[in-house]
Design an enzyme around this catalytic site. Structure first.
Site, short mmCIF file in Angstrom:
data_model
loop_
_atom_site.label_atom_id
_atom_site.label_comp_id
_atom_site.label_asym_id
_atom_site.label_seq_id
_atom_site.Cartn_x
_atom_site.Cartn_y
_atom_site.Cartn_z
N TYR A 129 -14.14 30.75 125.50
CA TYR A 129 -14.93 30.87 124.27
C TYR A 129 -14.79 32.28 123.73
O TYR A 129 -14.92 33.25 124.47
CB TYR A 129 -16.42 30.58 124.54
CG TYR A 129 -16.84 29.29 123.88
CD1 TYR A 129 -16.68 29.13 122.50
CD2 TYR A 129 -17.35 28.23 124.62
CE1 TYR A 129 -17.04 27.94 121.89
CE2 TYR A 129 -17.70 27.05 124.01
CZ TYR A 129 -17.54 26.90 122.63
OH TYR A 129 -17.89 25.73 122.03
N ASP B 188 -1.60 26.81 98.50
CA ASP B 188 -1.59 26.02 99.73
C ASP B 188 -0.12 25.79 100.07
O ASP B 188 0.54 24.92 99.50
CB ASP B 188 -2.33 24.69 99.51
CG ASP B 188 -2.34 23.84 100.78
OD1 ASP B 188 -1.55 24.13 101.71
OD2 ASP B 188 -3.12 22.88 100.85
N GLU C 153 -15.94 33.28 120.18
CA GLU C 153 -16.43 33.37 118.80
C GLU C 153 -16.44 34.82 118.34
O GLU C 153 -16.86 35.71 119.09
CB GLU C 153 -17.83 32.77 118.70
CG GLU C 153 -17.78 31.26 118.60
CD GLU C 153 -19.10 30.60 118.93
OE1 GLU C 153 -19.59 30.81 120.05
OE2 GLU C 153 -19.62 29.88 118.05
N LYS D 133 4.58 22.33 110.47
CA LYS D 133 5.54 21.59 109.63
C LYS D 133 6.91 22.27 109.76
O LYS D 133 7.39 22.40 110.89
CB LYS D 133 5.01 21.51 108.20
CG LYS D 133 3.69 20.73 108.11
CD LYS D 133 3.27 20.47 106.69
CE LYS D 133 2.07 19.55 106.59
NZ LYS D 133 0.77 20.19 106.76
N ARG E 226 0.25 22.42 116.29
CA ARG E 226 -0.54 21.75 115.23
C ARG E 226 -1.75 22.61 114.94
O ARG E 226 -2.70 22.67 115.72
CB ARG E 226 -0.97 20.37 115.73
CG ARG E 226 -1.90 19.63 114.81
CD ARG E 226 -1.82 18.16 115.09
NE ARG E 226 -0.46 17.70 114.84
CZ ARG E 226 0.02 17.38 113.64
NH1 ARG E 226 -0.74 17.43 112.57
NH2 ARG E 226 1.28 17.00 113.50
N1 DSN Z 1 -0.82 15.04 106.14
C1 DSN Z 1 0.02 16.11 105.68
C2 DSN Z 1 1.33 15.60 105.17
O1 DSN Z 1 1.86 14.67 105.73
O2 DSN Z 1 1.85 16.14 104.22
C3 DSN Z 1 -0.65 16.97 104.69
O3 DSN Z 1 -1.86 17.37 105.19
#
Ligand code: DSN
Length: 425
Positions: free
Chosen positions: A61, A207, A63, A236, A242
């Site tokens: 933990y 974003d 915080e 990504k 993640r």
């Molecule tokens: N779920 C994601 C995507 O597949 O683009 C975006 O948050």
């Protein structure tokens, strides 16, 4: 020094204690290895990233922030978070980084928390045009608690309608303007967004979840010099764990930190923060920069080859890792295409296209991306083959895995992923 034979992960122990979950881990690995992974928002993260994720840092933990925690015993995790912050700042040339967001959605929530009060106006891209749930859709906190005004794409070019963004900004005087989304194949004109935001006195939030990995690899222009705050995910194209993170201008550092903790989140996930640090180190290498360029080259080849067989990429192509494909010309819905592809060992997702006549759960399009297949070492020649496999599966295949075309395409997919394996043995 600790015993270096144990850091936290012990698959043998899991197998003997919980064969059910161990079995899921193994069969998921088989699934990743056995099919063509074309989901644009997924990737194949490294063993180094996964090792940090499966570590004892999960127990802690912490915080607060490094040096200012609400718990004792944080000296080691402080090191991990400080390394992650410094690496993120260096990687993106940013004044400030916060690496505690649990996900892209949590990072986005913090933007609302830092700059907006309930009822304030945000101007963002509409979800059916390529935006995101957290950009003011009615089913999300962002649309329930804030006044969301949405822009879309131009009917002819299918790219962002910047004149509409400008007109809506002048009319509604939003507190925050958001650029970015989940199905935008083209580069975004950050300079134009900055000019619009400045004219109406709005915060510019980018974003960058989808394309931040391409920015890290210097394969596309960065939003960081233009935006007040840039939120992103780390799993990504970036190929990390993640999770989420953000970078921002120095003047917003305190507001963003307070919005992440204590406003939106409690204890940070220190194992994931350590994995983000590993990921930022990986993304700063020349090998990663080449990877980012290859992702785009592959994506452009895939789009061009799909166009040749009659599957039209919206906007006519792509500048990034993803293509949004209009299936109306081949008379198949996105839902049917996703099912047929799945039966043939090709993993992709149905996706609304701009001005889609279908409901979102049917959709007229599919979205495909090249982050995973590029990680696996595939190049432009393989993209030509993949386009043909998608075309055959989608137009001649069936949702039944025993259908002749499903079997035929799946055999070719198996051959391809055997030659270019995920997590080679
Ligand atoms: N779920 C994601 C995507 O597949 O683009 C975006 O948050």
């Amino acid at each position: 020094m600790a015993d270096d034979t144990f850091y936290g992960s012990d698959f043998g122990a899991l197998q003997s204690f919980d064969p059910d979950i161990a079995g899921v881990l193994l069969s998921e690995l088989d699934r990743i290895r056995g099919g063509l992974q074309l989901i644009a928002s997924e990737n194949v993260s490294s063993p180094a990233v996964l090792t940090a994720l499966g570590s004892t840092l999960s127990n802690k933990y912490a915080e607060g922030y490094p040096g200012r925690r609400y718990y004792g015993g944080c000296a080691e995790v402080d090191k991990a978070e400080t390394i992650a912050i410094e690496r993120a700042k260096a990687l993106f040339g940013a004044d400030h980084a916060n690496v505690q967001a649990h996900s892209g959605a949590s990072a986005n929530q913090a933007v609302y928390g830092a700059f907006m009060a309930p009822g304030d106006t945000i101007l963002a891209m509409a979800l059916p045009m390529g935006g995101h749930l957290t950009h003011g859709t009615k089913v999300s906190f962002s649309g329930k608690w804030f006044n969301a005004v949405h822009y879309g794409v131009d009917k002819q070019t299918e790219d962002i309608d910047y004149d509409q963004v400008e007109a809506l900004a002048r009319e509604h005087r939003p507190k925050v303007i958001c650029a970015g989304g989940s199905a935008i194949p083209r580069l975004i004109d950050f300079e134009r967004f900055r000019a619009i935001a400045d004219e109406v006195g709005a915060i510019l939030w980018v974003d960058a979840a989808h394309f931040i990995g391409l920015v890290a690899g210097k394969a596309i222009p960065s939003p960081v010099p233009y935006a007040d705050v840039v939120t992103f995910t780390t799993h990504k194209v970036l190929r990390g764990p993640r999770s989420g993170a953000l970078v921002c201008k120095a003047e917003h550092a305190t507001a963003m930190d307070k919005a992440i903790f204590p406003m939106m989140q409690g204890g940070p996930q220190m194992h994931t923060i350590a994995a983000k640090a590993v990921n930022f180190k990986e993304a700063a290498t020349p090998e990663y920069a080449q990877y980012a360029k290859d992702v785009i080259a592959n994506s452009q080849q895939l789009a061009a080859s799909l166009l040749e067989v009659g599957i039209r990429p919206t906007t006519g192509g792509t500048d990034t890792h993803l293509s949004l494909l209009d299936l109306q010309g081949v008379g198949v819905t996105g839902k049917v295409a996703e099912e047929r592809a799945d039966a043939a060992g090709i993993v992709l997702n149905k996706n609304a296209i701009p001005f889609d006549p279908q409901k979102p759960n049917i959709a007229s399009g599919i979205r495909v991306g090249t982050p995973s297949v590029t990680t696996q070492g595939m190049g432009v020649e393989e993209m030509k083959q993949i386009a043909s496999l998608i075309h055959r599966a989608v137009t001649q295949g069936d949702a039944d895995p025993d259908h002749a075309t499903s079997k035929e395409v799946r055999a070719e997919v198996t051959d391809l992923v055997t030659r270019f394996p995920a997590y080679p043995r």
